[in-house]
Design a protein around this motif. Sequence first.
Motif, PDB file in Angstrom:
ATOM      1  N   ASN A  12       0.665  -1.580   0.196  1.00 48.50           N
ATOM      2  CA  ASN A  12       0.038   0.255   0.274  1.00 48.50           C
ATOM      3  C   ASN A  12       0.966   1.071  -0.237  1.00 48.50           C
ATOM      4  O   ASN A  12       1.483   1.210   0.673  1.00 48.50           O
ATOM      5  N   HIS A  13       0.491   2.463  -1.411  1.00 48.45           N
ATOM      6  CA  HIS A  13       1.319   2.864  -1.004  1.00 48.45           C
ATOM      7  C   HIS A  13       1.011   4.763  -1.545  1.00 48.45           C
ATOM      8  O   HIS A  13      -0.809   4.297  -2.018  1.00 48.45           O
ATOM      9  N   ASP A  14       0.756   5.809  -0.741  1.00 52.27           N
ATOM     10  CA  ASP A  14       0.366   7.385  -1.584  1.00 52.27           C
ATOM     11  C   ASP A  14       0.913   8.014  -2.348  1.00 52.27           C
ATOM     12  O   ASP A  14       1.990   7.881  -2.607  1.00 52.27           O
ATOM     13  N   PHE A  15       0.632   8.643  -3.050  1.00 47.67           N
ATOM     14  CA  PHE A  15       0.856   9.178  -4.522  1.00 47.67           C
ATOM     15  C   PHE A  15       0.360  10.057  -5.027  1.00 47.67           C
ATOM     16  O   PHE A  15      -1.079  10.123  -5.189  1.00 47.67           O
ATOM     17  N   GLY A  16       0.846  11.461  -3.547  1.00 45.63           N
ATOM     18  CA  GLY A  16      -0.296  12.348  -3.827  1.00 45.63           C
ATOM     19  C   GLY A  16      -1.418  12.541  -3.377  1.00 45.63           C
ATOM     20  O   GLY A  16      -1.952  12.235  -1.815  1.00 45.63           O
ATOM     21  N   ASN A  17      -2.459  12.667  -4.075  1.00 45.24           N
ATOM     22  CA  ASN A  17      -4.060  12.425  -3.690  1.00 45.24           C
ATOM     23  C   ASN A  17      -4.690  11.262  -3.694  1.00 45.24           C
ATOM     24  O   ASN A  17      -6.264  10.699  -4.140  1.00 45.24           O
ATOM     25  N   SER A  18      -3.713  10.234  -4.506  1.00 44.01           N
ATOM     26  CA  SER A  18      -4.385   8.993  -4.755  1.00 44.01           C
ATOM     27  C   SER A  18      -3.718   7.643  -3.580  1.00 44.01           C
ATOM     28  O   SER A  18      -2.733   7.678  -3.560  1.00 44.01           O
ATOM     29  N   ASN A  19      -4.179   6.338  -3.779  1.00 44.79           N
ATOM     30  CA  ASN A  19      -3.936   5.917  -2.936  1.00 44.79           C
ATOM     31  C   ASN A  19      -3.403   4.318  -3.408  1.00 44.79           C
ATOM     32  O   ASN A  19      -5.499   4.187  -4.150  1.00 44.79           O
ATOM     33  N   VAL A  20      -2.596   3.616  -4.088  1.00 36.86           N
ATOM     34  CA  VAL A  20      -2.424   2.517  -4.279  1.00 36.86           C
ATOM     35  C   VAL A  20      -2.299   1.204  -3.706  1.00 36.86           C
ATOM     36  O   VAL A  20      -1.284   1.016  -2.483  1.00 36.86           O
ATOM     37  N   VAL A  49      -7.356   1.644  -6.514  1.00 38.62           N
ATOM     38  CA  VAL A  49      -6.926   2.585  -6.642  1.00 38.62           C
ATOM     39  C   VAL A  49      -7.598   3.628  -5.590  1.00 38.62           C
ATOM     40  O   VAL A  49      -9.197   3.670  -6.493  1.00 38.62           O
ATOM     41  N   HIS A 104      -9.018   7.680  -5.082  1.00 38.85           N
ATOM     42  CA  HIS A 104      -8.104   8.704  -6.054  1.00 38.85           C
ATOM     43  C   HIS A 104      -8.979  10.199  -5.046  1.00 38.85           C
ATOM     44  O   HIS A 104     -10.612   9.784  -5.078  1.00 38.85           O
TER      45      HIS A 104
END
Length: 179
Positions: free
Chosen positions: A22-30, A58, A60
């Motif tokens: 699990n990882h956050d990329f800005g305003n998205s979580n994957v 995903v 957003h």
Amino acid sequence: FPVLNNSAFVSGPAVDTHILWNHDFGNSNVELGGSWLHAHHNDDTDQNADLFGTDLTVIHTDPSGGFNNQLLQFEAIYGNVDTSRTQTQHSLGAFLLGQQQLSRDFYAGARFDWTRDALDERREVWGVSPYITWYWSEFLRFRAEYQHKGGDAAHEDTVYFQATWIFGAHPPHPYWAVK
């Protein structure tokens, strides 16, 4: 066609595992996961069932803090199920779901399902299911869904109405979070 249908679970327990990244990329979580289930298919311990799965989610979230959030989910499962001591049935199935938050309390989405027939791997069945969800409160949700099934089976159309409620202790959260 049941994958596990034995009465001797104690003498041959199943093994089930799920790994997750699990990882956050800005305003998205994957969120990316993998699963494996191994068990005896029936009372004959020489017949096994192995299911392998992968899943992706995903989310957003609206950077302004508003109610314009999106959810995308995918999962696929591949199965090897012994149908006798010498034969194995192979099957594959998957779904893809997309959901858009329309306002604080309303969501719209659609799900696409596809699978090979577990009894005949040359046949396939698919379904499309659009839905709308209304959160009356944090504790009560209503959903209306239409489902169309097709493929190598008889075509079928179904309408569902669902009510989901929560009672008892649960962690605090805003009910308008993407669900």
